[in-house]
Design a protein around this motif. Structure first.
Motif, mmCIF file in Angstrom:
data_model
loop_
_atom_site.group_PDB
_atom_site.id
_atom_site.type_symbol
_atom_site.label_atom_id
_atom_site.label_comp_id
_atom_site.label_asym_id
_atom_site.label_seq_id
_atom_site.Cartn_x
_atom_site.Cartn_y
_atom_site.Cartn_z
ATOM 1 N N ALA E 72 -36.787 -25.564 -19.402
ATOM 2 C CA ALA E 72 -36.423 -24.201 -19.786
ATOM 3 C C ALA E 72 -37.058 -23.905 -21.135
ATOM 4 C CB ALA E 72 -34.921 -24.062 -19.855
ATOM 5 N N GLU E 105 -35.270 -15.370 -19.219
ATOM 6 C CA GLU E 105 -34.710 -15.318 -17.864
ATOM 7 C C GLU E 105 -35.711 -15.856 -16.843
ATOM 8 O OE1 GLU E 105 -31.560 -14.842 -17.085
ATOM 9 O OE2 GLU E 105 -31.255 -14.673 -19.233
ATOM 10 N N ARG E 108 -35.346 -19.398 -16.985
ATOM 11 C CA ARG E 108 -34.144 -19.847 -16.277
ATOM 12 C C ARG E 108 -34.435 -19.965 -14.788
ATOM 13 N NH1 ARG E 108 -29.471 -19.462 -18.520
ATOM 14 N NH2 ARG E 108 -30.136 -17.719 -19.797
ATOM 15 N N SER E 111 -36.561 -22.943 -14.183
ATOM 16 C CA SER E 111 -35.788 -24.173 -14.292
ATOM 17 C C SER E 111 -34.901 -24.379 -13.075
ATOM 18 C CB SER E 111 -34.948 -24.105 -15.558
ATOM 19 O OG SER E 111 -34.043 -25.160 -15.582
ATOM 20 N N HIS E 112 -34.257 -23.300 -12.640
ATOM 21 C CA HIS E 112 -33.402 -23.445 -11.459
ATOM 22 C C HIS E 112 -34.236 -23.774 -10.227
ATOM 23 C CE1 HIS E 112 -29.850 -22.735 -13.528
ATOM 24 N NE2 HIS E 112 -29.675 -21.447 -13.356
ATOM 25 N N ARG E 262 -26.022 -21.730 -9.170
ATOM 26 C CA ARG E 262 -27.403 -21.599 -9.652
ATOM 27 C C ARG E 262 -28.203 -20.628 -8.807
ATOM 28 N NH1 ARG E 262 -26.762 -27.316 -10.576
ATOM 29 N NH2 ARG E 262 -26.498 -27.644 -12.795
ATOM 30 N N GLU E 265 -27.257 -17.372 -9.986
ATOM 31 C CA GLU E 265 -27.806 -17.102 -11.322
ATOM 32 C C GLU E 265 -29.245 -16.645 -11.245
ATOM 33 O OE1 GLU E 265 -27.365 -20.123 -14.216
ATOM 34 O OE2 GLU E 265 -25.191 -19.964 -14.259
ATOM 35 N N MET E 266 -29.964 -17.158 -10.266
ATOM 36 C CA MET E 266 -31.348 -16.697 -10.122
ATOM 37 C C MET E 266 -31.355 -15.216 -9.781
ATOM 38 S SD MET E 266 -33.760 -19.513 -8.458
ATOM 39 C CE MET E 266 -32.853 -20.598 -7.406
ATOM 40 N N SER E 269 -30.522 -13.355 -12.897
ATOM 41 C CA SER E 269 -31.660 -13.326 -13.811
ATOM 42 C C SER E 269 -32.629 -12.239 -13.394
ATOM 43 C CB SER E 269 -32.383 -14.676 -13.801
ATOM 44 O OG SER E 269 -31.622 -15.634 -14.443
ATOM 45 N N SER E 331 -28.606 -22.080 -21.892
ATOM 46 C CA SER E 331 -29.780 -22.619 -21.206
ATOM 47 C C SER E 331 -29.384 -22.829 -19.743
ATOM 48 C CB SER E 331 -30.216 -23.926 -21.857
ATOM 49 O OG SER E 331 -29.643 -25.020 -21.196
ATOM 50 N N PRO E 332 -30.341 -23.109 -18.880
ATOM 51 C CA PRO E 332 -29.978 -23.316 -17.466
ATOM 52 C C PRO E 332 -29.004 -24.476 -17.284
ATOM 53 C CG PRO E 332 -32.329 -23.082 -17.702
ATOM 54 C CD PRO E 332 -31.789 -23.144 -19.080
ATOM 55 N N ARG E 333 -28.860 -25.306 -18.286
ATOM 56 C CA ARG E 333 -27.975 -26.453 -18.163
ATOM 57 C C ARG E 333 -26.693 -26.286 -18.949
ATOM 58 N NH1 ARG E 333 -32.682 -26.961 -17.853
ATOM 59 N NH2 ARG E 333 -33.537 -27.933 -16.016
#
Lengths: 170, 328, 175, 167, 392, 157
Positions: E72, E105, E108, E111-112, E262, E265-266, E269, E331-333
């Motif tokens: 990320a 974003e 993100r 990363s996802h 997740r 979340e995508m 985003s 962050s994505p985590r």
């Protein structure tokens, strides 16, 4: 003609048999046992008993020895190699019995001087095996299965442990 | 007598060569096809279109350092891959790829031996193949390999049962244990129509028996590095590889033979049909691998014992009843 | 609990004899408590009504050569309503020992191990205070200011330059 | 279909990598085979490992050179791509894995950190993986683009082709 | 972990193991295949970031964050830059702020996608892995276009951005964002509905909200357990308060819920990116303060003053006031924070990187207790660990 | 039973998705033959650029050396003499080395350079058989003719 195949197969079977008891590693014993079974399967083939030969491989080699190996490996994995038990008295007894058995075998084969009997028509075919198992000896066969079942249940009961209460590892 | 032995020997050599070539190109096919499922090309540089890739892989593996873990059991470590490979090749003695052909005035059947219990022999050989896995995993003296081999042998034994039950239903339908007879019995109607459940059972069992996705647990690299052959490299690893891919071809051939009418098909000669059907199944195996997640070990065992085996038993009973009613 | 101010007020009320030093910089409230009473203060904060603070971070600062040399920093976050509060305790260099807060927040386990590993500050009552990031046989505590960065000169042909961190020297603090 | 690259040049390179002429046909064949079948160990460390994954993925497809078979077991791998920074704690493990690989084996130091420590010039990192294992090809970049890794990989292939896999 | 009992088998997973997503080492204590003890051993990727950053100037340190959490990257850089800006008490120009959010974003999502891909390959859906990485490539192309690097961008500056967004940026981002919905839907039908995928993930590696809070878990790991905490909502930073988005929550706290969070979340985003594109303002992208940001390149030839500023700022660095700040981003985590302590010099006197995965990983033993080895794989994948972040 | 049916359909749909990809053309770039076109901003191998008239831009100020987080650059400046006017200023870089294995391609040097001398070019193929082969010296770094790096030699900085 059959001698060409029979002699090596029989020799292999005997050698395997010796290997089973002589090998130090239990796994080697199991492999030797496998050799015995395979050699026996070959002799069955010589008797034109293809069905029995294949069953021999599938059941004994494919299932039983695999289970032996399982047991050996699981024990081996857990505790390393177990100490070899030395029971001198048993050895003596075993030697005596083996000698007696050998004598009986020799006597039997010397006594059987008549011409070799041919296998009956249809010997060792699926049909014949089926008849023997499911008609002639149905009751003993089913009894054997019940005994095996009891054994399995007993094993499960003995081995089963109560899982520890849920706690969180750190 | 001599000529019989000679013909058998020639046929054996031919079959072994063909099967090994088939193995080599099955690996290439898998890599290329998998790549195409994933929007890439796959090996295409070694030789034209990458056709020499398997050969390069083979030579490389042969010339790799010969190695044995210090703590390994020498005999067994050597024996295991050999068993694996030999058992896989042995099956081809009884699988027919076509009816008889005329060749220099003699009739040559396109199978090495028509054993009257042929199908059982196939099962027997695959049950010997288990030893390659189990001994290989044990002898390397590595915990991952041991876990891999325990899993693997448990899986193979369980799914062999499902396959066996599926085969029994086919045998009941055909009325013979000989593969040639079974194929001939499908002249009019393929057994996939008569035995749909058996077909499904056999197919799922075949996936598991050849350690293919979604049942490729023995070598689940995300869990167990490389499973039972973690400690194998070089040529010995190649032998396992041979065993594995030959197994895939074998299973595809068996599906063809048992359920898809073997060499029967319009227009083309028999062996072509066998090849086409087998190829289609190998592709299907790869397609499934490209798509399916891997099941978990306990789920795999549960599926085998709680779904496939009972289903197989029911199928056998139903088949027996129908055969008794219709055929009797 | 409507904000960091309320936390401080609560702390003052709960622990009357506590010697609190509250500062605010860029909207962040820092409470400095005496090291001996840090555990009490943190427990009082954790059990305070109206919020369930999470130990977001636990770390340390080395002010070498100043004394007291170390500061152990606890960053508490309440999720609803969102509140952040920083709690600090100062420790001398010779006996850098704190009370472990693993009993209050299990998540402090690794964080305290890291502080131990990097600064050599010991946490009493920690279930297994061993190195976490560095190898077990490592000597020294890397984040201490007197631990060298251990650079080696960059390889150039025919020249051995200064090591990277000396290229721009640390300037004296400006007002 | 070999790649057009800068040719293998012994003068340019270190003495230990000096050219050894392949004399027999068998040697050439083996060199050809090794060149075409380099299986990397799946050995990912840090940022570069992500780019290494991308190299194997669809856009760049290392598989074209027969090298997509990332082996989880070092015994079956020929190439170790050290993709990322090697810490003092990781160094013995890395060496161990290298020792587990069977000869002939090669190492690519992918990226700055594994080549010489890169921007991390400090106590925690091994300043160059060549202090632990012999490195065949160094690839610069932080992280190198997948193409850059592939470039290094092709250089390695060239080296294998020229030396038959011996160091 | 107590001494291994004789009837258990201890196996060592890692530090180099295909499923550990890097160099994590796990000592697993097994009873059969059931896990009764887990001991994660970390530090194999310890790089000394904190020490390294304490020995560089604030400006030079921009290169480090992306290398800590290398998936990320833009979010990481943003976290550090925000911390320094907070220390200085400045706010970058609005265009820079919105651009940062767009890039964050996108990061993100990228990363996802790696999470999704690596989870897929962990349960052996190699195709899913390839598709995810291919989609990520599209995003990386944009990053390359913006910053000149695919991963380690070095694009953010204290007080803004290195340079303005390139030509055609908006159109390409919009195109990708529009297409993203379809891609996520496709992954949904490839994986979410797949029986085997569900069986592998559902009810596996359950994390209760209490445990998650106790270990200080954040991010999708915490939200998968149903706790509503998102730094973007709780402590808005960098202009997030202007955007509308939802925070997806799980219910059961299992691996499947974290996966679903997740995935959602995508989609969220994508919402943020589209909103940000609509309101991307014009104007400068860097503060016009010569003590903080370098002068525009054009001035260097015209103004001697600019050259002097350039020399001073480069060779001395900037000098924030003494003080300490903590700036966190989502962050994505999870919560990624930079805690900077300044003594007024040109180098930070202490840099502390609050890593989300460090805390998340602590919950692993609790998650996999009495699970199978195969569940460990899924659990690690569902934690989405980045070992660079754990070990720093 | 309907559940089972639905699940089977889902499995088949997964197969269909991957099956669809089989008929799409691969996205692979055939790398060594086809070079990826990197973005104009791409930060690759360094060049020391020249003005349009061939004069070197570098004046040996060492700002790049100072700003480099990895200290991958080494510059030794020398005075320009009337006979040998290498650059426009008083001094020029007598030696200029970049250790490519330390360089992280962050672009800080390019940003810091007051004359726009050092630029990060488009070339990413940087690999070598030894560490020493990746220490680039001034002859390797200086662009052979103005504009060889791909940057407009007429630009101001």
């Amino acid at each position: 003609m059959e001698w060409i195949i029979f002699v090596p197969a029989a020799a292999l079977a005997v050698a395997g048999g010796v290997g089973v008891i002589a090998a130090r590693q239990p796994v080697h014993s199991a492999i030797a046992l496998l050799v015995v079974l395979a050699a026996l399967a070959v002799t069955y083939l010589l008797l034109t008993a293809q069905f029995i030969a294949v069953l021999q491989v599938i059941i004994y080699a494919g299932a039983i020895v695999v289970l032996f190996l399982f047991v050996i490996m699981l024990l081996h994995a857990r505790s390393g190699e177990g100490p070899i038990e030395k029971l001198p008295r048993q050895r003596v007894a075993a030697a005596v019995f083996a000698a007696l058995f050998l004598a009986a075998l020799i006597a039997g084969s010397v006594a059987a001087t008549g011409p070799l009997a041919l296998a009956p028509e249809g010997f060792g075919t699926a049909q014949q095996v089926g008849e023997v198992l499911f008609v002639t000896y149905l009751l003993p066969f089913e009894l054997a299965s019940v005994i095996l079942m009891v054994g399995i249940i007993a094993a499960v009961v003995l081995v089963k442990r109560v899982p520890p209460a849920r706690g969180e590892g750190r | 007598m001599i000529s019989v032995v000679l013909v058998a020997a020639i046929k054996s050599v031919l079959v072994v060569v063909m099967v090994l070539a088939g193995f080599a190109y099955a690996t290439l096919l898998e890599r290329r096809l998998l790549a195409r499922f994933q929007l890439r090309y796959g090996p295409n540089r070694v030789g034209p279109f990458g056709l020499l890739q398997p050969i390069a892989d083979g030579i490389k593996l042969i010339f790799k350092e010969s190695f044995m873990p210090a703590t390994a059991d020498r005999l067994v470590y050597w024996l295991a891959p050999a068993i694996s490979m030999v058992a896989a090749l042995f099956v081809y003695a009884v699988i027919p790829i076509g009816p008889e052909i005329r060749f220099f005035g003699t009739t040559v059947p396109l199978y090495i031996a028509d054993v009257n219990v042929g199908i059982l022999l196939v099962l027997g050989a695959s049950s010997i193949g288990v030893y390659g896995v189990i001994l290989g995993g044990w002898s390397s003296n590595n915990k991952y390999a041991l876990l891999g081999c325990l899993r693997s042998s448990a899986q193979l034994i369980s799914y062999e049962l499902a396959i066996g039950l599926a085969v029994v239903s086919v045998v009941l339908t055909a009325g013979s244990l000989s593969l040639v007879d079974i194929v001939n019995a499908q002249q009019r109607l393929w057994f996939v129509a008569l035995q749909p459940v058996g077909f499904l059972l056999f197919f799922i069992g075949a996936l598991a028996e050849t350690n293919r996705a979604p049942f490729d647990l023995p070598e689940a690299e995300q869990e167990l590095i490389a499973g039972f052959h973690t400690e194998y490299g070089g040529f010995k690893f190649a032998m396992f590889y041979v065993g594995e891919y030959v197994g895939i071809i074998t299973m595809s051939l068996l599906v063809t033979t048992l359920f898809l009418g073997g060499w029967h098909g319009p227009l083309l000669p028999g062996p072509h049909w066998v090849a086409i059907k087998t190829f289609a199944f190998v592709c299907l195996f790869i397609w499934i691998r490209a798509t399916m997640p891997r099941v978990r070990h306990d789920q795999l065992m549960a599926f085998g014992w709680k779904v496939l085996v009972p289903l197989g038993l029911l199928n056998v009973v139903a088949t027996a009843v129908i055969v008794a009613l219709v055929g009797g | 609990m409507s904000g960091a101010g309320a936390c401080v007020a609560l702390l003052r009320e709960r622990l009357r004899d506590l010697d609190l030093d509250v500062t605010e910089f860029r909207g962040e409230v820092t409470v400095i408590v005496p090291a001996a009473q840090a555990f009490e203060a943190l427990r009082a904060l954790r059990d305070a009504p109206g919020w369930t603070p999470v130990l977001t971070d636990l770390t340390a600062i080395d002010r070498f050569p100043a004394e007291p040399r170390f500061e152990v920093v606890y960053l508490l976050t309440g999720y609803s309503p969102p509140v952040r509060l920083r709690v600090k305790a100062r420790l001398p260099g010779e006996v850098a020992v704190m009370a472990s807060v693993t009993g209050l927040w299990p998540g402090a386990n690794w964080l305290e191990r890291e502080v131990y590993d990097m600064f050599g500050i010991r946490f009493e009552g920690h279930p297994g205070l061993t190195r976490i990031l560095m190898p077990d046989d490592w000597e020294g505590h890397p984040l201490r200011k007197d631990f060298p960065l251990t650079e080696e000169p960059v390889q150039f042909s025919g020249h051995t330059p200064k090591v990277p961190s000396t290229i721009i020297p640390k300037s004296p603090p400006r007002r | 279909m070999t790649a057009r690259m800068s040719p293998w040049n012994p003068e340019r390179d270190d003495a230990e990598l000096e050219r050894r002429v392949l004399t027999t046909t068998v040697e050439r064949m083996v060199a050809w085979a090794r060149q075409g079948s380099v299986w990397p160990a799946s050995f990912g460390l840090a940022c570069c490992a992500i780019e290494m994954m991308c190299t194997a993925a669809a856009r760049f497809d290392l598989a074209r050179f027969g090298s997509e078979l990332f082996r989880a077991s070092p015994r079956q791998a020929d190439l170790m791509i050290v993709s990322g920074r090697v810490s003092q704690k990781m160094a013995p493990v890395l060496r161990h894995i290298y020792d587990q690989m069977l000869e002939p084996k090669w190492v690519i130091a992918m990226g700055d950190c594994s080549s010489c420590g890169g921007v991390f010039n400090n106590y925690a990192l091994v300043q160059g993986v060549d202090k632990i294992v012999p490195v065949d090809v160094y690839v610069a970049g932080c992280p190198p683009r997948p193409e850059a890794l592939m470039h290094g990989f092709l250089m390695l292939r060239e080296k294998i082709g020229a030396t038959g896999g011996r160091r | 972990m107590p001494e291994p009992r004789p009837e258990t088998l201890t196996i060592n997973m890692g530090p180099q193991h295909p499923a550990t997503h890097g160099v994590l080492r796990l000592l697993l204590e097994l009873e059969g295949e059931v896990i009764v003890g887990t001991r994660p051993i970390i530090g194999h990727l310890h790089t000394g970031f904190e020490k390294e950053m304490e020995n560089r100037t604030y400006h030079q340190n921009i290169v480090f964050p992306a290398r800590i959490e290398y998936l990320a990257t833009f979010i990481e850089e943003m976290a550090y830059v925000l911390a320094v800006e907070k220390l200085l008490g400045i706010t970058p120009p609005p265009r820079a702020q919105v651009a940062r959010i767009i890039l964050a974003e996108m990061s993100r999502v990228a990363s996802h996608l790696v999470f999704l891909g690596s989870s897929a390959i962990d349960v052996n859906v190699s195709s899913g892995f390839m598709y995810c990485l291919q989609d990520r490539e599209e995003i990386l192309d944009i990053f390359d276009m913006v910053s000149g690097q695919r991963m380690m961008h070095g694009y953010y500056r204290i007080g803004g951005l290195h340079q303005d967004l390139p030509e055609g940026f908006e159109a390409r981002v919009r195109q990708i964002a529009e297409g993203l919905a379809g891609r996520v839907d496709e992954y949904d039908s490839l994986l979410t509905d797949n029986l085997i995928w569900r069986k592998r993930l559902e009810g596996v590696a359950v994390l209760t909200p209490q445990t998650a809070l106790a270990y200080g878990c954040t991010g999708p790991v915490l939200r998968g357990s149903g706790v509503n905490y998102d730094v973007r909502k709780a402590f808005p930073y960098g202009g997030y308060e202007q955007f509308e988005f939802d925070v997806p929550l799980g219910r059961n706290g299992d691996a499947f819920d974290r996966y679903l969070v997740r995935m959602e979340e995508m989609r969220q985003s994508r919402r943020i990116i589209l909103q940000a594109l609509d309101r991307l303002p014009g104007g400068p992208v860097r503060l016009d303060d010569r003590k903080i940001a370098l002068p525009p390149r054009g001035e260097l030839v015209r103004s001697m003053e600019a050259v002097i500023h350039q020399f001073k700022l480069v060779s001395e660095g900037l000098h924030p006031p003494a003080g300490e700040v903590y700036a966190a981003v989502e962050s994505p985590r999870g919560e990624k924070g930079y805690y900077l302590v300044s003594d007024g010099s040109n180098r930070p006197s202490r840099v502390r990187v609050r890593a989300a995965t460090f805390n998340n990983l602590q919950a692993l033993p609790a998650m996999v207790y009495r699970g199978f080895i195969a569940d460990v794989v899924v659990a690690i994948a569902s934690l989405d660990v980045v070992l660079g972040d754990v070990d720093r | 039973m309907p559940g089972l049916f639905k699940q089977s359909v889902a499995l088949l749909r997964g197969l269909l998705i991957t099956g669809r990809y089989l008929f799409r053309p691969p996205v692979t770039i055939l790398y060594p033959e086809v070079k990826t076109r990197v973005a104009p901003r791409f930060k690759g191998r360094h060049w020391l650029t020249r003005y349009g008239d061939g004069i070197e831009r570098c004046v040996g100020c060492e700002l790049c050396v100072i700003v480099c987080p990895a200290q991958a650059i080494y510059v030794r400046a020398a005075e320009n003499t009337p006979e040998r006017q290498v650059s426009k200023g008083e001094r020029h870089a007598d030696q200029f080395q970049i250790n490519m294995l330390r360089c992280i391609f962050c672009g800080f040097c390019e940003e810091a350079c007051p004359t726009g001398s050092i630029v990060l070019g488009q070339d990413y193929e940087l690999a070598g058989y030894s560490r020493a082969s990746l220490i680039y010296t001034k002859p390797m770094l200086t662009e052979p003719y103005p504009g060889a790096s791909g940057r407009d030699p007429g630009r101001e900085v």
